[in-house]
Scaffold this motif. Structure first.
Motif, short mmCIF file in Angstrom:
data_model
loop_
_atom_site.label_atom_id
_atom_site.label_comp_id
_atom_site.label_asym_id
_atom_site.label_seq_id
_atom_site.Cartn_x
_atom_site.Cartn_y
_atom_site.Cartn_z
N ILE A 5 0.84 -1.19 0.00
CA ILE A 5 0.00 0.00 0.00
C ILE A 5 0.88 1.25 0.00
CG2 ILE A 5 -1.92 -1.10 1.21
CD1 ILE A 5 -1.03 0.36 3.75
N LEU A 6 0.33 2.31 -0.54
CA LEU A 6 0.92 3.65 -0.47
C LEU A 6 -0.13 4.55 0.15
CD1 LEU A 6 2.76 6.06 -1.14
CD2 LEU A 6 1.85 6.00 -3.48
N HIS A 7 0.24 5.21 1.23
CA HIS A 7 -0.73 5.98 2.00
C HIS A 7 -0.20 7.39 2.23
CE1 HIS A 7 -3.98 5.65 5.39
NE2 HIS A 7 -4.31 6.46 4.41
N ILE A 8 -0.99 8.39 1.86
CA ILE A 8 -0.68 9.79 2.14
C ILE A 8 -1.73 10.31 3.10
CG2 ILE A 8 -0.26 12.07 1.17
CD1 ILE A 8 -0.31 9.27 -1.26
N LEU A 9 -1.29 10.89 4.21
CA LEU A 9 -2.20 11.39 5.24
C LEU A 9 -1.92 12.86 5.49
CD1 LEU A 9 -1.94 8.44 7.78
CD2 LEU A 9 -3.91 8.97 6.36
N GLU A 10 -2.99 13.63 5.63
CA GLU A 10 -2.90 15.05 5.98
C GLU A 10 -3.76 15.32 7.20
OE1 GLU A 10 -2.34 16.95 1.48
OE2 GLU A 10 -4.35 16.81 2.39
N SER A 11 -3.14 15.82 8.25
CA SER A 11 -3.90 16.13 9.47
C SER A 11 -2.97 16.85 10.44
CB SER A 11 -4.46 14.85 10.10
OG SER A 11 -5.29 15.15 11.21
N SER A 12 -3.45 17.07 11.66
CA SER A 12 -2.62 17.66 12.71
C SER A 12 -1.65 16.62 13.24
CB SER A 12 -3.49 18.21 13.83
OG SER A 12 -4.42 17.24 14.28
N SER A 13 -0.60 17.07 13.92
CA SER A 13 0.46 16.17 14.38
C SER A 13 -0.08 15.16 15.39
CB SER A 13 1.59 16.97 15.01
OG SER A 13 1.12 17.74 16.11
N GLY A 14 -0.95 15.59 16.30
CA GLY A 14 -1.50 14.66 17.29
C GLY A 14 -2.30 13.55 16.66
N THR A 15 -3.08 13.86 15.64
CA THR A 15 -3.87 12.84 14.96
C THR A 15 -2.96 11.86 14.23
OG1 THR A 15 -5.70 14.40 14.69
CG2 THR A 15 -5.69 12.46 13.28
N LEU A 16 -1.94 12.36 13.55
CA LEU A 16 -1.03 11.47 12.82
C LEU A 16 -0.28 10.54 13.77
CD1 LEU A 16 0.44 13.95 10.17
CD2 LEU A 16 -1.34 12.22 9.85
N MET A 47 7.76 13.20 6.21
CA MET A 47 6.71 13.92 6.93
C MET A 47 6.94 15.41 6.72
SD MET A 47 5.38 13.64 10.85
CE MET A 47 3.97 14.63 11.39
N SER A 48 6.03 16.05 6.01
CA SER A 48 6.13 17.48 5.73
C SER A 48 5.38 18.25 6.80
CB SER A 48 5.54 17.80 4.35
OG SER A 48 6.20 17.04 3.34
N HIS A 49 6.08 19.16 7.49
CA HIS A 49 5.50 19.90 8.60
C HIS A 49 4.95 21.24 8.13
CE1 HIS A 49 7.08 17.10 11.62
NE2 HIS A 49 8.18 17.06 10.88
N ASN A 50 3.85 21.64 8.77
CA ASN A 50 3.24 22.96 8.56
C ASN A 50 3.02 23.24 7.08
OD1 ASN A 50 2.18 25.46 9.12
ND2 ASN A 50 4.15 26.44 9.45
N ILE A 51 2.28 22.37 6.42
CA ILE A 51 1.99 22.57 5.01
C ILE A 51 0.99 23.73 4.86
CG2 ILE A 51 2.47 20.19 4.38
CD1 ILE A 51 -0.49 19.62 4.46
N PRO A 52 1.12 24.56 3.82
CA PRO A 52 0.24 25.73 3.70
C PRO A 52 -1.21 25.38 3.41
CG PRO A 52 1.62 25.48 1.75
CD PRO A 52 2.12 24.49 2.76
N ALA A 53 -1.46 24.29 2.69
CA ALA A 53 -2.83 23.91 2.33
C ALA A 53 -2.87 22.42 2.05
CB ALA A 53 -3.31 24.70 1.12
N ARG A 54 -4.06 21.89 2.07
CA ARG A 54 -4.24 20.46 1.79
C ARG A 54 -4.15 20.22 0.29
NH1 ARG A 54 -6.79 17.58 6.15
NH2 ARG A 54 -7.50 18.98 7.81
N LEU A 55 -3.50 19.12 -0.06
CA LEU A 55 -3.47 18.68 -1.45
C LEU A 55 -4.68 17.81 -1.77
CD1 LEU A 55 -1.87 18.59 -4.12
CD2 LEU A 55 -0.63 16.62 -3.22
#
Length: 253
Positions: free
Chosen positions: A96-107, A134-142
């Protein structure tokens, strides 16, 4: 006459002079700037993006993987404050390949849940997970939502790039292709729909990564597994100053 003059002089002396008040210049810092930026974007927490790869057991039902993550997301958001999870889960025949976008606590809690299953179950359906970036503080969701796509039809490739390229080149191609795929889905998939579903290999075959790259990254020792990743970020940072080092070491008499 003299008494009147003295009274006027005394009255002048008793009038206090207003102190000079320096104008207060509003000051701010980088933290306030980031908080204001998040407030304008209607986000309560900073966003981060995590790229994961993993192997799956043979004959694993693909719907079981999707249901596991959906239940994990719901359970975490019910018990903890955080941003909603968006991203993309590509399910290949054996990986599997998984990309996740969320806050640090959730991840972090998603990784902890995986470690709990891996520890307590003999054969968990997801194994050998590796964190690529892990990309930190991304400006917007992809990705505007979390979506799943099963790669049913095997894609034919002329050559195995993992045999001729370095790890850095493979990772660069990995991230470049994912970014192109994410931009394609961002432009074509409407919010609230299920996305391309299991027809992604027909919609954008040139943007799909070969499974051999996923397997190559899973077997690379250069990347951290969830246990090592969480341990690294949980340990406190100890900084020893030069002034704290005494030589020779003190001894007791």
């Amino acid at each position: 006459m003299s008494s009147g003059r003295q009274a006027r002089k005394a009255s002048k002396r008793t009038i206090p002079l207003e102190p000079l008040i320096m104008p207060q210049v509003p000051r701010s810092n980088y933290l306030h700037f980031q908080e204001e930026k998040q407030r304008l974007q209607l986000k309560k927490f900073l966003l981060h993006r995590m790229f994961l790869v993993a192997k799956i057991l043979a004959h694993t039902e693909k719907k079981d993987i999707a249901e596991y993550y959906e239940q994990t997301f719901q359970s975490i958001l019910k018990r903890h404050l955080g941003e909603a999870v968006t991203g993309l889960l590509l399910i290949y025949p054996t990986s599997i390949l998984h990309i996740l976008e969320s806050s640090s606590g959730t991840l972090f809690r998603i990784l902890l849940d995986y470690l709990d299953h891996e520890k307590n179950e003999n054969e968990f359906l997801i194994q050998g997970m590796k964190i690529i970036v892990m990309s930190h503080n991304i400006p917007a969701r992809l990705f505007l939502q979390w979506q799943v796509s099963v790669i049913k039809v095997p894609v034919m490739y002329l050559d195995d790039v993992t045999q001729s390229q370095s790890l850095e080149e493979v990772v660069t191609e990995f991230l470049t292709q994912i970014h192109k795929l994410g931009l394609h889905l961002f432009k074509t998939v409407k919010v609230g729909t299920k996305g391309p579903g299991d027809n992604l290999h027909q919609v954008a075959p040139d943007l799909l990564l070969p499974e051999q790259i996923i397997k190559y990254l899973c077997n690379s020792e250069e990347f951290l597994d969830p246990a090592a990743f969480i341990q690294m970020y949980s340990n406190p940072v100890h900084v020893t100053l030069d002034s704290e080092v005494v030589w020779p070491a003190p001894t007791r008499f």
